[in-house]
Write a protein that holds these residues in place. Structure first.
Motif, short mmCIF file in Angstrom:
data_model
loop_
_atom_site.label_atom_id
_atom_site.label_comp_id
_atom_site.label_asym_id
_atom_site.label_seq_id
_atom_site.Cartn_x
_atom_site.Cartn_y
_atom_site.Cartn_z
N THR A 140 0.83 -1.20 0.00
CA THR A 140 0.00 0.00 0.00
C THR A 140 0.86 1.25 0.00
O THR A 140 1.86 1.33 0.71
N ASN A 141 0.47 2.22 -0.80
CA ASN A 141 1.14 3.50 -0.79
C ASN A 141 0.99 4.13 0.59
O ASN A 141 -0.12 4.26 1.09
N PRO A 142 2.10 4.53 1.23
CA PRO A 142 2.01 5.11 2.58
C PRO A 142 1.06 6.30 2.66
O PRO A 142 0.37 6.49 3.66
N GLU A 143 1.05 7.11 1.60
CA GLU A 143 0.15 8.27 1.59
C GLU A 143 -1.31 7.81 1.67
O GLU A 143 -2.12 8.40 2.39
N GLN A 144 -1.63 6.76 0.93
CA GLN A 144 -2.99 6.22 0.97
C GLN A 144 -3.30 5.64 2.35
O GLN A 144 -4.42 5.79 2.86
N ALA A 145 -2.31 4.99 2.94
CA ALA A 145 -2.51 4.40 4.27
C ALA A 145 -2.79 5.49 5.30
O ALA A 145 -3.69 5.35 6.14
N ILE A 146 -2.03 6.59 5.24
CA ILE A 146 -2.23 7.70 6.17
C ILE A 146 -3.62 8.31 5.97
O ILE A 146 -4.34 8.59 6.94
N SER A 147 -4.01 8.51 4.72
CA SER A 147 -5.32 9.08 4.42
C SER A 147 -6.44 8.19 4.96
O SER A 147 -7.45 8.68 5.49
N GLN A 148 -6.25 6.88 4.81
CA GLN A 148 -7.24 5.93 5.31
C GLN A 148 -7.33 5.99 6.83
O GLN A 148 -8.43 5.98 7.40
N LEU A 149 -6.18 6.09 7.48
CA LEU A 149 -6.16 6.19 8.94
C LEU A 149 -6.86 7.46 9.41
O LEU A 149 -7.62 7.44 10.39
N GLU A 150 -6.59 8.57 8.74
CA GLU A 150 -7.23 9.83 9.10
C GLU A 150 -8.74 9.74 8.94
O GLU A 150 -9.50 10.26 9.78
#
Length: 229
Positions: A5-15
């Motif tokens: 998973t793209n880390p940026e996508q992971a962060i967005s999902q967490l937010e």
């Protein structure tokens, strides 16, 4: 969990999970992401940034779930890792101030009032005029000194997004009514008077902005100028 998973996508999902109140899932995923990124050594600036953002989310989620001991540990790691990032790409004092603002709540919720005062004070030091942190320190810790010092710098009460606030130089604002309630006396009376005046239309919703706009209006119109020349 995040290997493909793209880390940026992971962060967005967490937010998104955190905003939606899906705290348990956010905690599990944020913990996994932080563990994965912490294990990467050395880390480039982009990875370090993702780690900092992941730690910020994890600390907030742990606090919201009442896991204050772990939240305190996490916020401490966040301060350290953000400082490492800052030394590499330049310090973001606004973001760091927000970290310490959160830390103030975490320490206060954990019953560590001295640590909470220190964190709220650090927030205001990093972002001078941070009325929100000063108010929270007064409410959470009973320390009103910073709030009392800052309020005179705020100027008139502002009506913003359906709330009445005090604000210093576009720093994070604080609820004017809560400030009045905790400081009391003449400050409370003045705030209540201003709120009533705004509601009745006798005072501008944002007196500072109105004054700035008025200063741009010419004192003489063009036709008057032309007729005199």
């Amino acid at each position: 969990m995040f290997g493909t998973t793209n880390p940026e996508q992971a962060i967005s999902q967490l937010e998104a999970y955190h905003r939606e109140g899906r705290s348990e899932r956010a905690e599990v995923m944020a913990s996994a992401l932080v563990d994965q990124l912490m294990a990467q050594k050395p880390r480039d600036d982009a990875t370090q940034d993702f780690l900092v953002r992941g730690l910020r989310i994890l600390a907030a989620v742990l606090n919201s779930r009442g896991k204050y001991k772990r939240a305190r540990t996490t916020i401490g790691i966040l301060h350290k890792q953000r400082n490492i990032l800052g030394k590499s790409i330049g310090h973001d004092f606004v973001a760091a101030a927000a970290d310490y603002h959160l830390a103030g709540f975490i320490h206060s919720n954990a019953g560590k009032k001295r640590a909470a005062v220190k964190a709220f004070s650090k927030c205001e030091k990093l972002q001078p005029g941070h009325l929100a942190a000063a108010l929270d320190m007064a409410e959470q810790c009973g320390n009103k000194k910073t709030l009392a010092k800052l309020v005179p710098q705020a100027g008139a009460v502002i009506s913003k997004n359906g709330a009445f606030v005090l604000e210093i130089d576009s720093r994070p604002p604080a609820d004017a009514k809560r400030i009045g309630e905790i400081l009391g006396g003449e400050i409370q009376s003045d705030i209540e008077r201003q709120i009533t005046a705004i509601q009745s239309g006798e005072q501008a919703a944002n007196a500072r902005l109105q004054a700035a706009v008025d200063s741009l209006i010419p004192t003489h119109d063009y036709h008057e100028y032309s007729s005199n020349n």
